[in-house]
Design an enzyme around this catalytic site. Structure first.
Site, short mmCIF file in Angstrom:
data_model
loop_
_atom_site.label_atom_id
_atom_site.label_comp_id
_atom_site.label_asym_id
_atom_site.label_seq_id
_atom_site.Cartn_x
_atom_site.Cartn_y
_atom_site.Cartn_z
N GLN A 122 49.80 -6.83 15.21
CA GLN A 122 49.60 -5.77 14.22
C GLN A 122 50.94 -5.28 13.68
OE1 GLN A 122 46.93 -4.70 12.80
NE2 GLN A 122 45.18 -4.86 14.18
N CYS A 135 39.66 -4.99 9.79
CA CYS A 135 40.55 -4.54 8.71
C CYS A 135 39.82 -4.49 7.37
CB CYS A 135 41.77 -5.46 8.62
SG CYS A 135 41.36 -7.18 8.28
N GLU A 155 41.25 -17.94 21.06
CA GLU A 155 42.04 -17.91 19.82
C GLU A 155 42.22 -19.35 19.35
OE1 GLU A 155 43.98 -17.43 16.64
OE2 GLU A 155 43.59 -15.55 17.71
N TYR A 170 39.17 -13.86 19.08
CA TYR A 170 40.26 -13.73 18.10
C TYR A 170 41.42 -12.99 18.79
CZ TYR A 170 36.29 -14.44 14.90
OH TYR A 170 35.16 -14.90 14.27
N CYS A 219 58.61 5.63 -4.88
CA CYS A 219 59.13 4.28 -5.09
C CYS A 219 59.34 3.99 -6.57
CB CYS A 219 58.17 3.26 -4.50
SG CYS A 219 58.70 1.55 -4.75
N CYS A 269 54.89 -3.07 -8.74
CA CYS A 269 54.67 -3.86 -7.53
C CYS A 269 53.24 -3.65 -7.06
CB CYS A 269 55.65 -3.42 -6.45
SG CYS A 269 55.28 -4.09 -4.82
N CYS A 281 62.02 -1.88 0.49
CA CYS A 281 60.66 -1.35 0.41
C CYS A 281 60.51 -0.18 1.38
CB CYS A 281 59.67 -2.46 0.74
SG CYS A 281 57.97 -1.89 0.88
#
Length: 444
Positions: A269, A390, A321, A298, A72, A78, A154
């Site tokens: 996701q 995550c 949720e 969640y 990139c 970035c 990107c």
């Protein structure tokens, strides 16, 4: 004594999840931007504290065997990617080490599996949120700033999103649109359907209807065009109100044999193929017996719970949720997939009514679970808790609390849903020690 602007020749011994090489200068830990484990380099100290230093690389004397040329042209300006300058095999090693280190710091001697990956490192993101500057520039933030670097295309994004972004960028520059904060695009990887959502300081602006019509007519894949209003001085991207200007209030996608409707506010996701692998492992760890019920906290638009419910002959799925739009999507998604034994509640996971069930799945935000929810899960004597995360640090922290409350850890399974970035997803099963003796969890 170390001084700012001093020059040193060093050997880089490690690299962290922010992409900084690590070495020691006169015994002080020093973080070197752009350096790779194994590099020999000349560095200049640009920040000196009592406990650590930050340096920049002045000269690469001998490159590491792990170093590659970045694909990139915007790297490292970035802030999106941190591992563009290392081989992907080494990146996976680093991510496994990051997870191992998080658990070690939490005082847990955990068994960490190798990182699962489909080795697709470009074109995997099905969702992007571009910041917009006051002069119409669209791109990504420069590292550690709010300066926007314009990005033509990107490497991480689904290619279908590039042309739409460029068209919107040209339009807002030509029409001097200054109220937009973000351009939010999402696509169904399996269906090709695209959602366009403009995040704006106001509900309407000059040229909005023209922009909406031209985007929808030029790009057949766009099935939803919306505007989200966020006039607050905050780092949160989306505001509370979203208005559909054209098309449906959702797009659809397919995952693990299920069909899903996804609204602008719903969590889904970003890496479609890797999500299937992650959810399959989560289903395996749930270990649901025929007729057992389970709870999905969640739950977003119901993806994990519904995929598992369809795969197993479960008695009942209950999802919780806090986002109303996502709950409405989840209810519809259950109908779309012919899953009649599913119910969904709108509310905070910490206030969810817990009942006796075979398993609870949690997939919280990066901050992890609340102490209140951990206590309630333990008090409800849930036999198995499958934790999708995550953030390895908050996962390890929460697992330590569960262990104190009588739970035992399975192997930890890292999944690389975010190649070239510093993020890594994980899934683990926590089981009551009394049940661990009779139930063996998969270790491969």
């Amino acid at each position: 004594m170390l001084k700012k602007n001093s020059i040193y020749t060093v050997k880089i011994t490690d690299i962290n999840n922010l992409g900084y090489g690590v070495c020691r200068v006169e015994g002080i830990v020093t973080f070197v931007a752009g350096a790779v484990t194994g590099d020999e380099a000349q560095i200049k100290l640009i920040k000196v504290t009592k406990s650590y230093c930050v340096a920049r690389m002045e000269k690469l004397i001998l490159p590491s065997e792990h170093r590659i040329d970045p694909e990139c042209p915007l790297f490292p300006k970035c802030g999106g990617c941190v591992y563009r300058h290392v081989s992907y095999d080494y990146e996976k090693e680093l991510k496994r080490g990051y997870v191992e280190s998080a658990f070690r710091k939490a005082g847990i001697d955990a068994e960490i599996a190798g990182v699962t990956s489909d080795n697709k490192i470009t074109g995997y993101r099905n969702k992007v949120q571009y910041p917009v500057g006051k002069n119409g520039e669209i791109g990504y933030y420069r590292t550690k700033t709010h300066d926007i670097i314009e990005c033509e295309s990107c490497l991480l994004e689904e290619p279908v999103l590039h042309d739409i972004k460029r068209f919107i960028s040209d339009f807002i520059k030509e029409n001097t649109v200054s109220c937009l904060r973000h351009i939010y695009l999402r696509c169904g990887a399996a269906t090709g359907e695209v959602m366009v959502c403009l995040v704006s300081e106001k509900k309407d602006f000059n040229g909005l209807s023209t922009l909406c019509n031209e985007v929808c007519e030029r790009f057949d894949a766009v099935k939803c065009f919306a505007i989200n209003v966020n006039d607050k001085d905050t780092n949160v991207i989306l505001g509370e109100k979203t208005y559909i200007l054209r098309g449906r209030p959702y797009i659809e996608d397919e995952l693990m044999g299920c069909r899903f409707r996804i609204s602008p506010m719903s969590f889904y996701q970003v890496n479609h193929s890797m999500t299937g692998l992650l959810y399959s492992k989560a289903a395996e760890l749930c270990g649901l017996k025929e007729g057992e019920s389970f709870i999905d906290l969640y739950c977003g638009c119901g993806t994990i719970g519904l995929c598992i419910a369809k795969k197993t002959k479960t008695a009942e799925l209950s999802g919780v949720e806090i986002i109303p739009d996502a709950i409405e999507n989840a209810k519809i998604n259950a109908e779309l997939n012919g899953i009649e034994n599913a119910s969904f509640i709108c509310g905070d996971a910490s206030d969810a009514p817990l009942k006796k069930c075979g398993c609870v799945i949690v997939d919280p935000p990066r901050k992890g679970l609340t102490e209140k929810l951990i206590a309630e899960l333990a008090e409800a004597d849930i036999e198995r808790i499958v934790y999708v995360s995550c953030n390895p640090d908050t996962l390890a922290r929460d697992c330590a609390v569960f262990i104190e409350k009588g739970y035992q850890l399975s192997k930890v399974y890292p999944f690389d849903l975010f190649p070239r970035t510093g993020h890594v997803e994980n899934v683990v099963c926590l089981s009551r020690k009394s049940t661990q003796e009779t139930k063996q969890f998969p270790v491969n």
